[in-house]
Write an enzyme that holds these catalytic residues in place. Structure first.
Site, PDB file in Angstrom:
ATOM      1  N   GLN A 219       0.789  -1.233   0.000  1.00 21.70           N
ATOM      2  CA  GLN A 219       0.000   0.000   0.000  1.00 21.70           C
ATOM      3  C   GLN A 219       0.822   1.286   0.000  1.00 21.70           C
ATOM      4  O   GLN A 219       0.312   2.352   0.324  1.00 21.70           O
ATOM      5  CB  GLN A 219      -0.972   0.023   1.190  1.00 21.70           C
ATOM      6  CG  GLN A 219      -1.944  -1.145   1.215  1.00 21.70           C
ATOM      7  CD  GLN A 219      -2.745  -1.263  -0.089  1.00 21.70           C
ATOM      8  OE1 GLN A 219      -3.377  -0.305  -0.504  1.00 21.70           O
ATOM      9  NE2 GLN A 219      -2.722  -2.434  -0.701  1.00 21.70           N
ATOM     10  N   GLU A 260       7.704   5.564  -8.342  1.00 21.86           N
ATOM     11  CA  GLU A 260       7.595   6.805  -7.577  1.00 21.86           C
ATOM     12  C   GLU A 260       8.484   6.752  -6.340  1.00 21.86           C
ATOM     13  O   GLU A 260       8.810   5.675  -5.843  1.00 21.86           O
ATOM     14  CB  GLU A 260       6.134   7.057  -7.180  1.00 21.86           C
ATOM     15  CG  GLU A 260       5.203   7.187  -8.383  1.00 21.86           C
ATOM     16  CD  GLU A 260       3.782   7.572  -8.013  1.00 21.86           C
ATOM     17  OE1 GLU A 260       3.602   8.270  -6.984  1.00 21.86           O
ATOM     18  OE2 GLU A 260       2.850   7.182  -8.751  1.00 21.86           O
ATOM     19  N   TYR A 261       8.891   7.935  -5.868  1.00 22.09           N
ATOM     20  CA  TYR A 261       9.777   8.076  -4.718  1.00 22.09           C
ATOM     21  C   TYR A 261      11.078   7.302  -4.929  1.00 22.09           C
ATOM     22  O   TYR A 261      11.575   6.613  -4.033  1.00 22.09           O
ATOM     23  CB  TYR A 261       9.070   7.638  -3.429  1.00 22.09           C
ATOM     24  CG  TYR A 261       7.881   8.508  -3.104  1.00 22.09           C
ATOM     25  CD1 TYR A 261       8.045   9.732  -2.466  1.00 22.09           C
ATOM     26  CD2 TYR A 261       6.593   8.116  -3.471  1.00 22.09           C
ATOM     27  CE1 TYR A 261       6.950  10.550  -2.205  1.00 22.09           C
ATOM     28  CE2 TYR A 261       5.495   8.933  -3.206  1.00 22.09           C
ATOM     29  CZ  TYR A 261       5.679  10.139  -2.574  1.00 22.09           C
ATOM     30  OH  TYR A 261       4.601  10.951  -2.314  1.00 22.09           O
ATOM     31  N   MET A 323       1.190  13.278 -13.878  1.00 24.72           N
ATOM     32  CA  MET A 323       0.215  13.080 -12.798  1.00 24.72           C
ATOM     33  C   MET A 323      -0.194  14.433 -12.214  1.00 24.72           C
ATOM     34  O   MET A 323       0.116  14.772 -11.065  1.00 24.72           O
ATOM     35  CB  MET A 323       0.798  12.138 -11.747  1.00 24.72           C
ATOM     36  CG  MET A 323       1.025  10.730 -12.292  1.00 24.72           C
ATOM     37  SD  MET A 323       1.617   9.543 -11.067  1.00 24.72           S
ATOM     38  CE  MET A 323       3.351  10.023 -10.953  1.00 24.72           C
ATOM     39  N   THR A 324      -0.919  15.191 -13.024  1.00 23.27           N
ATOM     40  CA  THR A 324      -1.311  16.547 -12.653  1.00 23.27           C
ATOM     41  C   THR A 324      -2.581  16.535 -11.803  1.00 23.27           C
ATOM     42  O   THR A 324      -3.643  17.027 -12.199  1.00 23.27           O
ATOM     43  CB  THR A 324      -1.498  17.409 -13.919  1.00 23.27           C
ATOM     44  OG1 THR A 324      -2.101  16.614 -14.957  1.00 23.27           O
ATOM     45  CG2 THR A 324      -0.174  17.926 -14.425  1.00 23.27           C
ATOM     46  N   TYR A 325      -2.446  15.951 -10.625  1.00 21.28           N
ATOM     47  CA  TYR A 325      -3.520  15.930  -9.638  1.00 21.28           C
ATOM     48  C   TYR A 325      -2.898  15.702  -8.265  1.00 21.28           C
ATOM     49  O   TYR A 325      -1.681  15.556  -8.154  1.00 21.28           O
ATOM     50  CB  TYR A 325      -4.558  14.839  -9.939  1.00 21.28           C
ATOM     51  CG  TYR A 325      -4.019  13.574 -10.542  1.00 21.28           C
ATOM     52  CD1 TYR A 325      -3.313  12.649  -9.779  1.00 21.28           C
ATOM     53  CD2 TYR A 325      -4.214  13.289 -11.888  1.00 21.28           C
ATOM     54  CE1 TYR A 325      -2.819  11.478 -10.337  1.00 21.28           C
ATOM     55  CE2 TYR A 325      -3.722  12.118 -12.456  1.00 21.28           C
ATOM     56  CZ  TYR A 325      -3.021  11.222 -11.678  1.00 21.28           C
ATOM     57  OH  TYR A 325      -2.526  10.072 -12.233  1.00 21.28           O
ATOM     58  N   GLU A 326      -3.711  15.716  -7.251  1.00 19.75           N
ATOM     59  CA  GLU A 326      -3.292  15.506  -5.865  1.00 19.75           C
ATOM     60  C   GLU A 326      -2.674  16.736  -5.204  1.00 19.75           C
ATOM     61  O   GLU A 326      -1.914  16.613  -4.243  1.00 19.75           O
ATOM     62  CB  GLU A 326      -2.342  14.305  -5.733  1.00 19.75           C
ATOM     63  CG  GLU A 326      -3.030  12.959  -5.826  1.00 19.75           C
ATOM     64  CD  GLU A 326      -3.959  12.679  -4.645  1.00 19.75           C
ATOM     65  OE1 GLU A 326      -3.510  12.268  -3.569  1.00 19.75           O
ATOM     66  OE2 GLU A 326      -5.174  12.906  -4.822  1.00 19.75           O
ATOM     67  N   TRP A 448      -7.344   9.243 -13.636  1.00 22.36           N
ATOM     68  CA  TRP A 448      -7.226   8.493 -12.389  1.00 22.36           C
ATOM     69  C   TRP A 448      -8.485   8.805 -11.579  1.00 22.36           C
ATOM     70  O   TRP A 448      -8.693   9.942 -11.197  1.00 22.36           O
ATOM     71  CB  TRP A 448      -5.965   8.900 -11.613  1.00 22.36           C
ATOM     72  CG  TRP A 448      -5.848   8.092 -10.354  1.00 22.36           C
ATOM     73  CD1 TRP A 448      -6.352   8.405  -9.114  1.00 22.36           C
ATOM     74  CD2 TRP A 448      -5.225   6.800 -10.231  1.00 22.36           C
ATOM     75  NE1 TRP A 448      -6.094   7.405  -8.224  1.00 22.36           N
ATOM     76  CE2 TRP A 448      -5.403   6.406  -8.875  1.00 22.36           C
ATOM     77  CE3 TRP A 448      -4.562   5.941 -11.106  1.00 22.36           C
ATOM     78  CZ2 TRP A 448      -4.912   5.182  -8.406  1.00 22.36           C
ATOM     79  CZ3 TRP A 448      -4.080   4.736 -10.631  1.00 22.36           C
ATOM     80  CH2 TRP A 448      -4.259   4.374  -9.296  1.00 22.36           C
TER      81      TRP A 448
END
Length: 470
Positions: A219, A260-261, A323-326, A448
């Site tokens: 997760q 990611e990361y 990822m143009t959100y969050e 997404w």
């Protein structure tokens, strides 16, 4: 198609009269749970009579085609429908032609000029033997305007029957379907994913499935497991071999890598892995794409950003998903999920180092509900746009619209006296995003995530673009 924002005193009957359209068409296309209850500030999609038709209970494509004097194939082609039996109640169909009644003094040339189409096309569509012989009162078929072609990706996390049904219903709107997710292991293998149902649904709608590969473990995204793979060419080759075996077996058409990361020191290792993947996958006809964090400059600090080399990805892979959100994330303060001014800052940088024709702009299909005053350590609840409207209706809240962020929001007080703030997407905010895709000349957009009810999105997408099928 038009967008109407509900004002005080509005009713569906009055709105339908103002737009000269059928009230049931408005109810169906917006999937209104209770047509008698409208929320001030709510945006509604209004179908245009004689140009658009919303599927009703009992309809089939043949009957609709007969009603508008077109062939089933013409209707299917105009709406990206590969299987005529796959239509659903509430689906908006664009009619391939709409009627024009010739007025006194009009000529075929003036009609063609009025609608911005070539006179030869008008002659062909109407089988006119002599273009000089048209008469007042004659009905001429006007071909629907051509729309820009775009590519659309949709991520899905639902691998069950519900997920399959959603892909079958919405698949005409997608170029790619990306089941989330296969994860890497420290040995260079990949985890299992029960994705055959959604892959089958993708094929039924001529949608190309992409295998999503992540460093998502228990997760969360795991920097260490990404480092293990990215620092070993042997493990990378093993991983790519395992990917190819799965892609061939399940019928995937491409690979979408979402690491990611990643540690900053693995930036070039990541680039080299992409080169290695492209070298192995391209000869077999597979595409390779990546998902990138929303950066506004090359040297943007932070573990999420530093290893994502925009220029290198733009050169190496077939396309990227930004990822143009969050911005409004679950653990942060209340804010628009994808404020358009912030999205544009990312694009302003991205298009300087990545060809626009390689960029899919990320678009959220969800909103969030925060408890306010916001406190550090609290988490917002994720809601669908449809659920957000229902909350506003239940608590008598009026919906506001932030012009800077191009996003709707509202506040309400629940039964326990707790105040909430909700940001979500609606017809206006999604239109602003499609305008941005067109303005920047992008390859397209990426959603997404499926599973969130947002019925207004699909007719607006169809009104703006023709979705490319590969």
């Amino acid at each position: 198609m038009q967008i109407h924002v509900v004002q005080s005193g509005d009713s569906l009957w009055r709105i339908s009269q103002n737009y000269a359209t059928d009230i049931n068409q408005i109810i169906l296309v917006n999937q209104l749970d209770n047509p008698d209850v409208l929320v001030i500030g709510q945006s509604l999609v209004i179908p245009e009579a004689n140009r658009e038709y919303v599927v009703q209970p009992g309809d089939n494509l043949y009957a609709i085609a007969q009603r508008y004097s077109v062939t089933v194939q013409e209707l299917a082609d105009a709406n990206n429908i590969t299987n005529p039996s796959l239509i659903y109640v509430g689906q908006l169909l664009h009619l391939p032609y709409y009627p024009h009644v010739v007025q006194s003094g009009e000529t075929l040339w003036s009609i063609a000029q009025r609608y911005g189409i070539e006179i030869e096309r008008l002659i062909q569509v109407n089988n006119i033997a002599n273009p000089s012989l048209i008469y007042s009162g004659q009905t001429i078929r006007i071909p629907a305007a051509l729309k820009p072609v775009t590519e659309v990706n949709a991520y899905t996390t639902q691998m069950d029957e519900q997920g399959r049904q959603e892909v079958l219903l919405l698949g005409r709107n997608f170029t790619y379907l990306s089941p989330f997710t296969y994860s890497i292991t420290a040995e260079g293998s990949i985890t299992e994913l029960q994705d055959l149902q959604v892959i089958e649904a993708a094929r039924a709608t001529t949608t190309s499935p992409l295998l999503v590969l992540t460093n998502f473990v228990e997760q969360s995204f795991n920097s260490d497991i990404a480092a293990t793979i990215l620092r070993s060419s042997d493990l990378q080759n093993t991983l790519i071999t395992n990917l190819l075996d799965t892609m061939r077996a399940k019928g995937y058409t491409g690979l979408n890598i979402d690491f990611e990361y990643v540690y900053p020191e693995d930036r070039e290792n990541y680039n080299e892995f992409l080169r290695r993947a492209v070298a192995r996958l391209h000869p077999e006809g597979f595409t390779v794409s990546t998902a990138l964090a929303p950066k506004i400059r090359e040297d943007q600090p932070g573990l999420l950003y530093e290893a994502h080399d925009y220029q290198a990805h733009g050169e190496i892979v077939d396309f990227v998903v930004l990822m143009t959100y969050e911005w409004g994330w679950a653990g942060g303060e209340p804010w628009a999920i994808a404020p358009i001014n912030e999205v544009r800052r990312v694009l302003d940088y991205a298009v300087t180092v990545i060809p626009p024709e390689k960029i899919l702009m990320g678009i959220p299909l969800y909103g969030r509900d925060w408890r306010i005053p916001w406190e550090e350590g609290t988490l917002a609840r994720t809601v669908s746009p449809q659920e957000a409207i229902r909350l506003a209706a239940n608590y008598g809240a009026a919906i506001q619209y932030d012009e800077t962020y191009q996003s709707p929001y509202f506040r309400y007080v629940d039964e326990a006296g707790q105040e909430h703030e909700v940001w979500f997407e609606d017809a206006r905010s999604i239109q602003a995003k499609y305008d941005t895709v067109k303005e920047y000349g992008l390859r397209g957009s990426s959603f997404w995530v499926l599973g969130m009810r947002f019925p207004q999105n699909w007719p607006i997408l169809q009104d703006n673009f023709t979705v490319r099928k590969l």
